[in-house]
Design an enzyme around this catalytic site. Structure first.
Site, short mmCIF file in Angstrom:
data_model
loop_
_atom_site.label_atom_id
_atom_site.label_comp_id
_atom_site.label_asym_id
_atom_site.label_seq_id
_atom_site.Cartn_x
_atom_site.Cartn_y
_atom_site.Cartn_z
N HIS A 177 8.81 -0.83 -5.17
CA HIS A 177 8.35 -1.95 -5.99
C HIS A 177 9.50 -2.47 -6.86
O HIS A 177 9.52 -3.64 -7.25
CB HIS A 177 7.20 -1.52 -6.91
CG HIS A 177 5.91 -1.30 -6.18
ND1 HIS A 177 5.63 -0.12 -5.55
CD2 HIS A 177 4.84 -2.10 -5.99
CE1 HIS A 177 4.42 -0.19 -4.99
NE2 HIS A 177 3.93 -1.39 -5.25
N ASP A 249 4.78 -4.40 4.25
CA ASP A 249 4.30 -4.19 2.89
C ASP A 249 4.51 -5.51 2.14
O ASP A 249 5.02 -6.49 2.70
CB ASP A 249 5.07 -3.03 2.24
CG ASP A 249 4.26 -2.32 1.16
OD1 ASP A 249 3.34 -2.95 0.60
OD2 ASP A 249 4.56 -1.16 0.84
#
Length: 324
Positions: A177, A249
């Site tokens: 992230h 993702d």
């Protein structure tokens, strides 16, 4: 062909103009829900119902309505939905089945048809894995047995399962992230451990497999898994024989340092079926228009795109058309 390749996020808890744009104009293949979209079971059910009816009115194929409901630290649906402790606390096949039965029933009740779970990553002992609070404990065999139980029960009950994060991120200590983790490991080691649950998921007929944003320089020295033709096509499709949906993702993560046009080009070259863009913003329209441009201008990508669309629509026919 372009919009169906996208799974998109939005802001709000109802069918607003942004969501209408995603469905009507982009003709997105799927919608993904996060905490910001969820207020109560009744609200989620109304939202999913409105999306489903609006897509139908616009002549758009039924939507994948997806959520990350792993249990534990990654569970978008909180109480009064059932709150499980998460994969580290699932110790038996019975535990895994109980989680999947309850989760499938609750997702179905509110109109969600796809769970971006289970996590099939393996966290070896002695490594402070970034995934330690999200993985099944134990070796490849144990992770695989518990993961297959979850996949089987979810899909038996009409909820599409998506295994993640191929080809395995349990050995990494950085969070994609915020960073680009690099896992310098050879293919043979991965085959003996990290890839085992994904091979079993392929045999189990899992609907989808999500690619990680991790870079594996011994597999592909240039591109991370979510943008790598070698990892997504040659390894997952070719060597492992996977025929289900392959998706990235979230492309909004900091691990992705490339502009959206570069990402789209790589995703199409890799034959990845769906790209996830989970936040409202200009990247959604940039991605859509770039897919349109490339499919129109590049014959090879267009032919590959037709294969992806056939795969997407085949999955929708199996899980959505027959149930709506």
């Amino acid at each position: 062909m372009a919009g169906q390749r996208l799974m998109l996020g939005f802001d709000g808890i109802e069918l607003n103009e942004d969501l209408k744009h995603i469905i009507r104009d982009i003709k997105a293949g799927g919608i993904i829900l996060f905490k910001r979209n969820i207020e109560s079971p009744d609200q989620v059910a109304a939202l999913c119902g409105e999306c489903r009816e609006y897509a139908k009115a616009c002549g758009v194929p039924p939507l994948f309505m997806a959520v990350d409901q792993e249990g534990g630290v990654v569970a978008r649906l909180k109480a009064p939905f059932t709150e499980f402790k998460g994969n580290p606390f699932i110790e038996s096949i019975r535990d895994a089945e109980d989680f999947a039965v309850v989760t499938a029933a609750e997702l179905k009740q509110v109109g969600i048809n796809m769970n971006l779970a289970p996590v099939l990553d393996i966290a070896p002992e002695g490594i402070d894995s970034i995934m330690k609070n999200r993985v099944f404990k134990g070796d490849a065999k144990n992770v695989s047995q518990l993961g297959m139980a979850v996949i089987h029960i979810l899909q038996e009950n009409g909820i599409m399962a998506v295994a993640k994060h191929f080809p395995g991120i349990g050995r990494t200590v950085k969070d994609s992230h915020f960073h680009l983790p690099v896992l310098d490991i050879d293919l043979e080691t991965l085959k003996q451990s990290d890839l085992v649950p994904f091979a079993d998921a392929t045999n189990e007929g899992v609907c989808g497999i999500m690619l990680s944003h991790i870079q594996y320089p011994q597999l592909d020295p240039r591109w991370q898994a979510s943008l790598s033709p070698w990892i997504a096509h040659d390894l997952l499709r070719g060597q492992m024989g996977y025929e289900g949906l392959v998706m990235t993702d979230d492309l909004d993560m900091k691990a992705i340092a490339y502009d959206m046009k570069t990402c789209v080009r790589q995703i199409l070259k890799a034959g990845i079926d769906m790209a996830l863009i989970c936040h409202k913003g200009p990247d959604i329209d940039v991605a859509y228009h770039e897919i349109v441009r490339l499919l129109n201008e590049n014959e090879k990508l267009c032919l590959m795109g037709k294969i992806s669309i056939e795969r997407i629509l085949r999955t929708k026919k199996k899980y959505l058309y027959e149930r709506e």
